[in-house]
Design a protein around this motif. Structure first.
Motif, PDB file in Angstrom:
ATOM      1  N   ASN A  15       0.787  -1.073  -0.162  1.00  0.00           N
ATOM      2  CA  ASN A  15       0.030   0.068  -0.221  1.00  0.00           C
ATOM      3  C   ASN A  15       0.888   1.120  -0.102  1.00  0.00           C
ATOM      4  O   ASN A  15       0.670   2.209  -0.761  1.00  0.00           O
ATOM      5  N   PHE A  16       2.120   1.094   0.944  1.00  0.00           N
ATOM      6  CA  PHE A  16       2.755   2.359   0.795  1.00  0.00           C
ATOM      7  C   PHE A  16       3.559   2.671  -0.385  1.00  0.00           C
ATOM      8  O   PHE A  16       3.505   3.852  -0.918  1.00  0.00           O
ATOM      9  N   PHE A  17       4.168   1.465  -1.071  1.00  0.00           N
ATOM     10  CA  PHE A  17       4.740   1.476  -2.271  1.00  0.00           C
ATOM     11  C   PHE A  17       3.817   2.338  -3.223  1.00  0.00           C
ATOM     12  O   PHE A  17       4.108   3.151  -4.247  1.00  0.00           O
ATOM     13  N   SER A  18       2.363   1.693  -3.512  1.00  0.00           N
ATOM     14  CA  SER A  18       1.593   2.186  -4.375  1.00  0.00           C
ATOM     15  C   SER A  18       1.381   3.581  -4.215  1.00  0.00           C
ATOM     16  O   SER A  18       0.772   4.295  -5.091  1.00  0.00           O
ATOM     17  N   THR A  19       1.430   4.387  -3.093  1.00  0.00           N
ATOM     18  CA  THR A  19       1.380   5.840  -3.064  1.00  0.00           C
ATOM     19  C   THR A  19       2.410   6.493  -3.909  1.00  0.00           C
ATOM     20  O   THR A  19       2.299   7.753  -4.252  1.00  0.00           O
ATOM     21  N   GLY A  20       3.355   6.002  -4.371  1.00  0.00           N
ATOM     22  CA  GLY A  20       4.114   6.392  -5.159  1.00  0.00           C
ATOM     23  C   GLY A  20       5.502   7.406  -4.594  1.00  0.00           C
ATOM     24  O   GLY A  20       6.206   8.018  -5.085  1.00  0.00           O
ATOM     25  N   THR A  21       5.546   7.405  -3.125  1.00  0.00           N
ATOM     26  CA  THR A  21       6.392   8.101  -2.329  1.00  0.00           C
ATOM     27  C   THR A  21       7.785   7.693  -2.808  1.00  0.00           C
ATOM     28  O   THR A  21       8.642   8.586  -2.842  1.00  0.00           O
ATOM     29  N   THR A  22       7.968   6.530  -2.585  1.00  0.00           N
ATOM     30  CA  THR A  22       9.419   6.064  -2.877  1.00  0.00           C
ATOM     31  C   THR A  22      10.056   6.334  -4.398  1.00  0.00           C
ATOM     32  O   THR A  22      11.101   6.144  -4.732  1.00  0.00           O
ATOM     33  N   LEU A  23       9.016   6.687  -5.319  1.00  0.00           N
ATOM     34  CA  LEU A  23       9.295   7.119  -6.910  1.00  0.00           C
ATOM     35  C   LEU A  23      10.191   8.473  -6.711  1.00  0.00           C
ATOM     36  O   LEU A  23      11.130   8.867  -7.804  1.00  0.00           O
ATOM     37  N   SER A  24       9.904   9.132  -5.673  1.00  0.00           N
ATOM     38  CA  SER A  24      10.795  10.446  -5.850  1.00  0.00           C
ATOM     39  C   SER A  24      12.062  10.385  -5.310  1.00  0.00           C
ATOM     40  O   SER A  24      12.418   9.488  -4.275  1.00  0.00           O
ATOM     41  N   ILE A  25      12.960  10.864  -6.272  1.00  0.00           N
ATOM     42  CA  ILE A  25      14.405  10.672  -6.083  1.00  0.00           C
ATOM     43  C   ILE A  25      14.935  11.553  -4.919  1.00  0.00           C
ATOM     44  O   ILE A  25      15.918  11.228  -3.882  1.00  0.00           O
ATOM     45  N   HIS A  26      14.226  12.739  -4.500  1.00  0.00           N
ATOM     46  CA  HIS A  26      14.380  13.462  -3.294  1.00  0.00           C
ATOM     47  C   HIS A  26      14.148  12.619  -2.312  1.00  0.00           C
ATOM     48  O   HIS A  26      15.017  12.585  -1.186  1.00  0.00           O
ATOM     49  N   PHE A  27      13.130  12.017  -2.125  1.00  0.00           N
ATOM     50  CA  PHE A  27      12.693  10.876  -1.057  1.00  0.00           C
ATOM     51  C   PHE A  27      13.855  10.091  -0.773  1.00  0.00           C
ATOM     52  O   PHE A  27      14.407   9.745   0.373  1.00  0.00           O
TER      53      PHE A  27
END
Ligand code: NAD
Length: 462
Positions: A15-27
């Motif tokens: 669920n967390f992965f599907s929020t797209g948070t980890t796609l951000s290089i800054h993150f």
């Protein structure tokens, strides 16, 4: 039987992965910086845990378990933006004209990282930074055998990262078995070859891609042209780090018969210089991890003829640096990975015979060659397959994050470190972009002879 707890954990990570948070290089960069700060702020506690598990000295722990990781984090932070840009590649096939081709790196999702006990901190953290930089969520399972370091890792990770992003799990084979009942998106395993087969089989049930960082018997060859003083120091350093409990340590020595006596003298001198006359009193010498491995190594001491060392102390889990000769390939010490401070010494007359013998055994993780002869160097590099190695040194192929680290055949599948970690933990998504939208009639049916002739002409085939 699936474990509900692990199933729920994985669902939360999905669920967390599907929020797209980890796609951000800054993150990702922020998480790497955070991990680096956590490691640096807890350096003395990490060193203390490693001392308890393996009697590692502060310097050995800081260099081989901590700095090697923080240094790699810096390298990855510096380059991540560049690596994560789509890579443009040519589009040579006529049916692709006009158009552009590129490779996009995308994270797999949730990855499982399983670690061994010998570098129990570094071998969890190094793959973890690969997983983070590529944008994955991760569950890490440190080795239960290095129990103090396991507790330390579980505390550091679970106190600082939300479990839906990164979590650490305590436990041994049972936990791994239950974890592998779940469908992870990638499994990264470091450990022995036998367990590697179990991991591969379990991952295959879900068609989950894997990296296997395994072990084996790594040869070290010293030819008649080598600088023996230098070779002896490098071999003793490489063999006795962590009391030989190093996957890529020289497992056995093949020395040209003409320099065996001189080399043995210099090896003994180097052991004494580094660890004193009684290494059991040296604060730089590690202990054997547990009674099981102590007993296994003590049994191996019964092979061949002891040239130096050979003493043991069960209460301290101490095995002295030991050189042995008169061993044959049918002796147990030559049949299994030694993973301890025992160095069998074999001699040879002809390098070709060494190449044949090494090639008749499973492909090693490492190979070390001490020589000044370029022809010998070329011959070995060309004709022996192994994961990686050094000419005139030991171990240092692992210390350079520009070199992919991994085995081949029985010693492993896949590689990592630096950019190779980013690649390992990323799926390479191939994209062809047609532009402008021009149709080539050649592509479409009916497939006539005339079209084929034209196509062959374009491809310069006709
Ligand atoms: P191991 O294979 O016994 O254990 C590794 C991990 O697997 C541990 O976390 C353990 O809990 C788990 N495990 C053990 N038995 C299992 C089972 N039956 N089912 C599922 N999971 C299981 O390895 P080890 O003894 O911790 O480490 C020593 C081995 O690892 C040596 O062979 C060494 O060469 C190899 N190694 C390789 C590298 C590398 O980078 N190539 C690095 C370090 C160690």
């Amino acid at each position: 039987m699936q474990d509900k707890r692990y199933g729920t954990l994985l669902d939360e990570q999905r669920n967390f992965f599907s929020t797209g948070t980890t796609l951000s290089i800054h993150f990702r960069i922020e998480q790497l910086k955070k991990l680096k700060a956590i490691i640096q702020n807890n350096e003395s506690a990490i060193v203390a845990a490693l001392r308890k598990d393996l009697h590692k000295s502060e310097m050995e722990s800081v260099v081989t378990e901590i700095i090697i990781v923080t240094d790699e984090i810096d390298h990855i932070i510096k380059n991540l933006k560049k690596w994560s840009k789509p890579t443009k590649v040519p589009s040579p096939f006529p049916l692709c004209w006009p158009g552009k081709s590129e490779i996009h790196h995308e994270p797999y999702g949730s990855v499982l990282i399983i670690g061994p006990w010998n570098f129990p901190f570094m071998l969890i953290m190094s793959p973890l930074i690969g997983a983070i930089c590529a944008g994955n969520c991760a569950i890490v399972k440190p080795s239960e055998i290095a129990s103090h370091t396991q507790d330390m890792i579980v505390g550091l990770i679970n106190n600082h990262f939300p479990s839906e992003y990164i979590t650490a799990i305590k436990g041994g084979p049972q936990e791994v078995t239950r974890l592998l009942d779940e469908k992870f998106d990638y499994v990264f395993f470091t450990g022995g070859t036998q367990i590697g087969k179990i991991i591969l089989e379990a991952a295959a049930r879900h068609l989950t891609p894997v990296t296997l960082e395994l072990g084996g018997k790594s040869p070290c060859i010293v030819d008649e042209t080598a600088n023996l003083d230098f070779a002896a120091r490098r071999i003793v350093w490489g063999k006795l780090m962590n009391a030989g409990q190093v996957c890529l340590a020289p497992d056995y020595l093949y020395v040209h018969h003409s320099c065996k006596t001189a080399l043995v003298e210099k090896l003994i001198a180097a052991v004494k210089k580094f660890y004193g006359d009684d290494p059991s009193k040296s604060s730089s010498y590690c202990k054997i991890i547990n009674k099981r491995h102590f007993d296994r190594l003590t049994r191996l001491l019964k092979n061949g003829n002891i040239l130096y060392g050979g003493s043991t102390s069960e209460p301290d889990l101490y095995i002295a640096p030991t050189l042995i000769d008169n061993v044959s390939w049918t002796d147990p010490v030559m049949q299994e990975e030694i993973f301890g401070p025992i160095l069998p010494i074999l001699t040879y007359d002809n390098l070709e015979d060494v190449i044949k013998t090494v090639n008749s055994h499973p492909k090693p993780l490492s190979l070390y060659l001490f020589t000044k002869n370029k022809h010998h160097e070329k011959n070995v590099l060309k004709h022996v397959s192994f994961g990686g190695g050094c000419i005139n040194d030991c171990l240092l192929q692992i210390a350079n994050y520009h070199l992919p680290f991994g085995g081949v055949g029985s010693s492993g599948l896949g590689a990592y470190h630096g950019k190779y970690s980013f690649e390992t933990f990323s799926h390479r998504k191939s994209i062809f972009r047609k532009s402008p939208p021009i149709d080539l009639a050649l592509e479409y049916p009916p497939y006539t002879r005339k079209k084929l002739v034209w196509l062959k002409r374009l491809l310069k085939l006709g």
